[in-house]
Design an enzyme around this catalytic site. Structure first.
Site, PDB file in Angstrom:
ATOM      1  N   ARG A 148       1.758   2.713   1.420  1.00 20.36           N
ATOM      2  CA  ARG A 148       2.855   3.672   1.416  1.00 20.36           C
ATOM      3  C   ARG A 148       2.304   4.984   1.971  1.00 20.36           C
ATOM      4  O   ARG A 148       1.107   5.245   1.876  1.00 20.36           O
ATOM      5  CB  ARG A 148       3.391   3.898  -0.002  1.00 20.36           C
ATOM      6  CG  ARG A 148       3.909   2.651  -0.705  1.00 20.36           C
ATOM      7  CD  ARG A 148       4.343   2.990  -2.129  1.00 20.36           C
ATOM      8  NE  ARG A 148       4.913   1.840  -2.833  1.00 20.36           N
ATOM      9  CZ  ARG A 148       4.227   1.026  -3.630  1.00 20.36           C
ATOM     10  NH1 ARG A 148       2.937   1.260  -3.835  1.00 20.36           N
ATOM     11  NH2 ARG A 148       4.810   0.006  -4.231  1.00 20.36           N
ATOM     12  N   LYS A 172       2.337   3.664  -7.099  1.00 18.29           N
ATOM     13  CA  LYS A 172       3.373   4.208  -7.974  1.00 18.29           C
ATOM     14  C   LYS A 172       2.927   4.160  -9.424  1.00 18.29           C
ATOM     15  O   LYS A 172       2.309   3.199  -9.874  1.00 18.29           O
ATOM     16  CB  LYS A 172       4.681   3.417  -7.797  1.00 18.29           C
ATOM     17  CG  LYS A 172       5.354   3.639  -6.453  1.00 18.29           C
ATOM     18  CD  LYS A 172       6.682   2.913  -6.398  1.00 18.29           C
ATOM     19  CE  LYS A 172       7.422   3.213  -5.091  1.00 18.29           C
ATOM     20  NZ  LYS A 172       8.721   2.513  -5.019  1.00 18.29           N
ATOM     21  N   HIS A 244       6.745   3.730   6.630  1.00 14.48           N
ATOM     22  CA  HIS A 244       7.046   2.504   5.886  1.00 14.48           C
ATOM     23  C   HIS A 244       7.234   1.310   6.814  1.00 14.48           C
ATOM     24  O   HIS A 244       7.052   0.165   6.406  1.00 14.48           O
ATOM     25  CB  HIS A 244       8.295   2.713   5.031  1.00 14.48           C
ATOM     26  CG  HIS A 244       8.153   2.175   3.642  1.00 14.48           C
ATOM     27  ND1 HIS A 244       7.268   2.689   2.712  1.00 14.48           N
ATOM     28  CD2 HIS A 244       8.766   1.141   3.013  1.00 14.48           C
ATOM     29  CE1 HIS A 244       7.351   2.002   1.585  1.00 14.48           C
ATOM     30  NE2 HIS A 244       8.250   1.063   1.737  1.00 14.48           N
ATOM     31  N   ARG A 247       4.109  -0.538   7.020  1.00 16.35           N
ATOM     32  CA  ARG A 247       3.899  -1.320   5.788  1.00 16.35           C
ATOM     33  C   ARG A 247       4.712  -2.613   5.839  1.00 16.35           C
ATOM     34  O   ARG A 247       4.209  -3.690   5.505  1.00 16.35           O
ATOM     35  CB  ARG A 247       4.294  -0.460   4.591  1.00 16.35           C
ATOM     36  CG  ARG A 247       4.212  -1.142   3.224  1.00 16.35           C
ATOM     37  CD  ARG A 247       4.453  -0.077   2.161  1.00 16.35           C
ATOM     38  NE  ARG A 247       4.845  -0.619   0.865  1.00 16.35           N
ATOM     39  CZ  ARG A 247       3.989  -0.998  -0.083  1.00 16.35           C
ATOM     40  NH1 ARG A 247       2.693  -0.941   0.136  1.00 16.35           N
ATOM     41  NH2 ARG A 247       4.433  -1.429  -1.250  1.00 16.35           N
ATOM     42  N   HIS A 270       3.337  -4.448  -5.384  1.00 15.59           N
ATOM     43  CA  HIS A 270       4.666  -4.642  -5.951  1.00 15.59           C
ATOM     44  C   HIS A 270       4.541  -5.157  -7.383  1.00 15.59           C
ATOM     45  O   HIS A 270       3.807  -6.117  -7.637  1.00 15.59           O
ATOM     46  CB  HIS A 270       5.470  -5.663  -5.137  1.00 15.59           C
ATOM     47  CG  HIS A 270       5.963  -5.122  -3.833  1.00 15.59           C
ATOM     48  ND1 HIS A 270       6.305  -5.931  -2.770  1.00 15.59           N
ATOM     49  CD2 HIS A 270       6.179  -3.846  -3.410  1.00 15.59           C
ATOM     50  CE1 HIS A 270       6.707  -5.186  -1.762  1.00 15.59           C
ATOM     51  NE2 HIS A 270       6.639  -3.917  -2.130  1.00 15.59           N
ATOM     52  N   TYR A 279      10.700 -10.084   2.259  1.00 16.61           N
ATOM     53  CA  TYR A 279      10.088 -10.442   3.536  1.00 16.61           C
ATOM     54  C   TYR A 279      10.346 -11.889   3.908  1.00 16.61           C
ATOM     55  O   TYR A 279      10.286 -12.251   5.084  1.00 16.61           O
ATOM     56  CB  TYR A 279       8.586 -10.165   3.492  1.00 16.61           C
ATOM     57  CG  TYR A 279       8.290  -8.705   3.296  1.00 16.61           C
ATOM     58  CD1 TYR A 279       8.462  -7.794   4.332  1.00 16.61           C
ATOM     59  CD2 TYR A 279       7.898  -8.210   2.054  1.00 16.61           C
ATOM     60  CE1 TYR A 279       8.237  -6.447   4.142  1.00 16.61           C
ATOM     61  CE2 TYR A 279       7.670  -6.861   1.862  1.00 16.61           C
ATOM     62  CZ  TYR A 279       7.843  -5.993   2.895  1.00 16.61           C
ATOM     63  OH  TYR A 279       7.634  -4.659   2.720  1.00 16.61           O
TER      64      TYR A 279
END
Length: 298
Positions: A148, A172, A244, A247, A270, A279
């Protein structure tokens, strides 16, 4: 309870209990602030505890005139989270958004770049300028490690474990993960470190920050966006490209080359596999090939 106090307590909860990043907390707070602004504008003296679904429904109806369905869905989700917090703290018994449905929206597939497009963007970097080596190293890291933009600008020298073939990434909620880094990406980072970064007048507090601006301070997210936008315009690529996008391309290209979804999930950081599964929708032909090659009933 006032709205200001409720919002302050909610932000503290998101920070301490849920460990969310500042950006995520700001977004959640913004949803509540929009509702507060609406109440003020319509002279509605209603507290967070006494507000009902009819008032919120009217607010959402008015907001829908100015925002698209995806933003509307995000607003409803943010408010639902806020009132769920009030239930958690025993301020209210029922979530006023319980019966309010979000608009039906299709699952947005991320934009991706082909390998040739990524090569073209990186080749467009002007390496005659000192920041050129930095920009090449940054884009190679974005694409090579699937970071990110916030993870990229916060990357530290002490996070580089090149001998082991990994970098430590803080994602995150300050969650850390180790991501493999290939030799070519290591090469460009080392060129930047040894030929450019060592000559900068590094400001106090940024000695360990990897990617620096010309003033020796940490780059901003906006600066990385601008660098990429200018390169895309330079080669005349008619796509909306952001950090992004690199990514997304990292994950998509891994999937196309038979990497398993669980490995991609770990590298992207994730929390849920369902986030990574988006994806899968990018290349259904690839999935057909996998079944035809590996299923015993082929």
């Amino acid at each position: 309870m006032t709205w200001q106090q409720a919002l302050k307590d909610y932000q503290l909860y998101l920070t301490i209990e849920r460990g969310l990043s500042k950006n995520s907390i700001d977004n959640y707070a913004l949803d509540v602030k929009k509702l507060m602004t609406y109440l003020d504008a319509n002279a509605l003296s209603i507290s967070p505890i006494t507000i009902n679904s009819d008032t919120i429904q009217q607010f959402i109806y008015e907001s829908a005139k100015h925002i698209n369905e995806r933003s509307q869905s995000r607003l409803i989700s943010g408010l639902r989270s806020f009132f769920s917090y009030l239930i958690f703290e025993d301020y209210i018994k029922i979530n006023p958004l319980e019966l309010i449905e979000s608009p039906k929206i299709g699952r947005k597939l991320p934009d991706t770049l082909s390998e040739d497009e990524i090569d073209a963007i990186i080749k467009a970097i002007d390496l005659s300028k000192p920041e050129g080596e930095r920009n090449r190293a940054m884009l190679e890291t974005l694409y090579g490690c699937g970071l990110r933009v916030s993870e990229l600008i916060n990357l530290k020298l002490s996070d580089l474990f090149f001998e082991e073939g990994f970098i430590k990434v803080t994602g995150k909620g300050d969650k850390q993960r180790f991501v493999p880094i290939v030799a070519i990406t290591q090469k460009y980072i080392n060129i930047y470190r040894k030929e450019i970064r060592t000559h900068l007048n590094i400001q106090a507090g940024f000695e360990d920050t990897l990617f620096l601006n010309r003033r020796g301070k940490q780059l901003t997210r906006a600066m990385v966006f601008t660098i990429i936008k200018q390169l895309v315009e330079k080669i005349g690529l008619k796509k909306t490209v952001s950090p992004h996008t690199f990514r997304h391309s990292f994950a998509t290209h891994l999937l196309q080359n038979n990497a398993n979804l669980r490995s991609i999930q770990l590298m992207l950081g994730h929390e849920s596999i369902t986030t990574t599964e988006i994806y899968v929708h990018l290349d259904r032909s690839h999935l057909t090939e996998v079944v035809e090659k590996y299923h015993p009933r082929k």
